[in-house]
Motif scaffolding. Structure first.
Motif, PDB file in Angstrom:
ATOM      1  N   LYS A  98       0.842  -1.200   0.000  1.00 36.39           N
ATOM      2  CA  LYS A  98       0.000   0.000   0.000  1.00 36.39           C
ATOM      3  C   LYS A  98       0.876   1.248   0.000  1.00 36.39           C
ATOM      4  O   LYS A  98       1.960   1.257   0.603  1.00 36.39           O
ATOM      5  N   THR A  99       0.402   2.299  -0.657  1.00 35.55           N
ATOM      6  CA  THR A  99       1.130   3.564  -0.663  1.00 35.55           C
ATOM      7  C   THR A  99       1.092   4.198   0.726  1.00 35.55           C
ATOM      8  O   THR A  99       0.339   3.757   1.609  1.00 35.55           O
ATOM      9  N   ALA A 100       1.884   5.257   0.894  1.00 34.43           N
ATOM     10  CA  ALA A 100       1.850   5.990   2.158  1.00 34.43           C
ATOM     11  C   ALA A 100       0.429   6.458   2.465  1.00 34.43           C
ATOM     12  O   ALA A 100      -0.057   6.325   3.589  1.00 34.43           O
ATOM     13  N   VAL A 104      -2.100   5.228   5.683  1.00 32.88           N
ATOM     14  CA  VAL A 104      -2.706   6.129   6.658  1.00 32.88           C
ATOM     15  C   VAL A 104      -4.233   6.041   6.616  1.00 32.88           C
ATOM     16  O   VAL A 104      -4.902   6.219   7.639  1.00 32.88           O
ATOM     17  N   MET A 105      -4.787   5.722   5.466  1.00 29.29           N
ATOM     18  CA  MET A 105      -6.241   5.629   5.317  1.00 29.29           C
ATOM     19  C   MET A 105      -6.827   4.341   5.886  1.00 29.29           C
ATOM     20  O   MET A 105      -8.008   4.294   6.233  1.00 29.29           O
ATOM     21  N   HIS A 138       3.882   7.173  -2.804  1.00 28.74           N
ATOM     22  CA  HIS A 138       5.060   6.317  -2.770  1.00 28.74           C
ATOM     23  C   HIS A 138       4.774   5.080  -1.917  1.00 28.74           C
ATOM     24  O   HIS A 138       4.084   5.162  -0.897  1.00 28.74           O
ATOM     25  N   TYR A 139       5.346   3.959  -2.329  1.00 28.25           N
ATOM     26  CA  TYR A 139       5.265   2.740  -1.538  1.00 28.25           C
ATOM     27  C   TYR A 139       6.403   2.715  -0.514  1.00 28.25           C
ATOM     28  O   TYR A 139       7.423   3.402  -0.694  1.00 28.25           O
ATOM     29  N   PRO A 140       6.258   1.944   0.573  1.00 29.45           N
ATOM     30  CA  PRO A 140       7.304   1.907   1.599  1.00 29.45           C
ATOM     31  C   PRO A 140       8.699   1.628   1.044  1.00 29.45           C
ATOM     32  O   PRO A 140       9.680   2.205   1.533  1.00 29.45           O
TER      33      PRO A 140
END
Length: 247
Positions: A98-100, A104-105, A138-140
């Protein structure tokens, strides 16, 4: 919000890790937990929001009370406490796929049942708060360690906690990246967030903590203002710890 800890005892495989901890943490206070490896710091932090059960004692936060696992009410009470106290770990624990923004979502969507647009708007605002709005997609794997930790802070804040528990969150970062993360924490402190931090960052503890609590062998040996404990420790155990830590 006030956190009240009374008589906490915790053992792992018959080894006593916490031995009768009593501690009060007041709303808006920043408390740094110091101590040698194995002193019980991280275990205490995890007991505060029910990630670890304990054998004796109580943890109270406002009207919520968490008893030992023998009380029969541990699981239900720990869910309430985790809503009040967010936890941030050393190893980030981000979802790699998952993206940043999506990281958070996720919890607000699943737990708080926010709509997609509400969760997205909140997540973007939080990423901006930690200086990462330009990295939302961005991804982790595309982020530095310091950036990952700031996403983890934003993710914890997305649940609207009353306080944050931080477990050695800068220990795996180089000095520049540590500064990025500690700067975010100092801003949260200035905004009135209650912070409880397991840390070896003596400079940060001296500068930002309202109180330092030193643990050894599962007990609180000393506690007080940072200038007192770090500048003029009373116990030989703390003097030895600081000498080893500061070289």
């Amino acid at each position: 919000m006030k956190i009240t800890v009374r008589g906490i005892k915790k053992s792992f495989d018959n080894r006593l890790v916490l031995d009768g901890i009593d501690l009060d943490i007041h709303e808006g206070e920043t408390v740094a937990l110091l101590g040698p490896s194995g002193s019980g710091k991280s275990t205490l932090l995890r007991c505060l929001n029910g990630l670890n059960s304990f054998d004796e004692g109580t943890v109270g936060i406002d009207q919520y009370s968490l008893g030992s696992h023998n009380s029969g009410q541990f699981n239900a009470a720990s869910r309430d406490l985790r809503r009040l106290l967010g936890m941030i770990f050393q190893d980030f624990n981000l979802f790699p796929h998952k993206t940043a923004l999506e990281n958070v979502m996720e919890a607000p969507r699943q737990v708080l049942k926010l709509s997609l647009s509400e969760a997205r708007d909140q997540a973007l605002a939080l990423l901006k708060q930690v200086g990462l709005d330009s990295h939302a997609n961005h991804y982790p794997a595309e982020l530095s360690g310091g950036q990952k930790q700031r996403v983890a802070i934003a993710r914890a804040l997305a649940m609207k906690p009353r306080g944050l528990l931080c477990d050695e969150i800068t220990s795996a970062l180089d000095p520049e990246k540590k500064h990025e993360v500690l700067e975010v924490l100092e801003k949260l402190k200035a905004e009135g967030m209650t912070l409880v931090m397991v840390t070896h960052e003596i400079g940060f503890a001296r500068r930002a903590a309202d109180r330092v609590v030193f643990l050894a062998e599962g007990k609180i040996v000393e506690e007080g203002p940072p200038e007192q404990l770090l500048g003029n420790p009373a116990s030989e155990r703390l003097k030895k710890f600081l000498a080893n830590l500061l070289g």
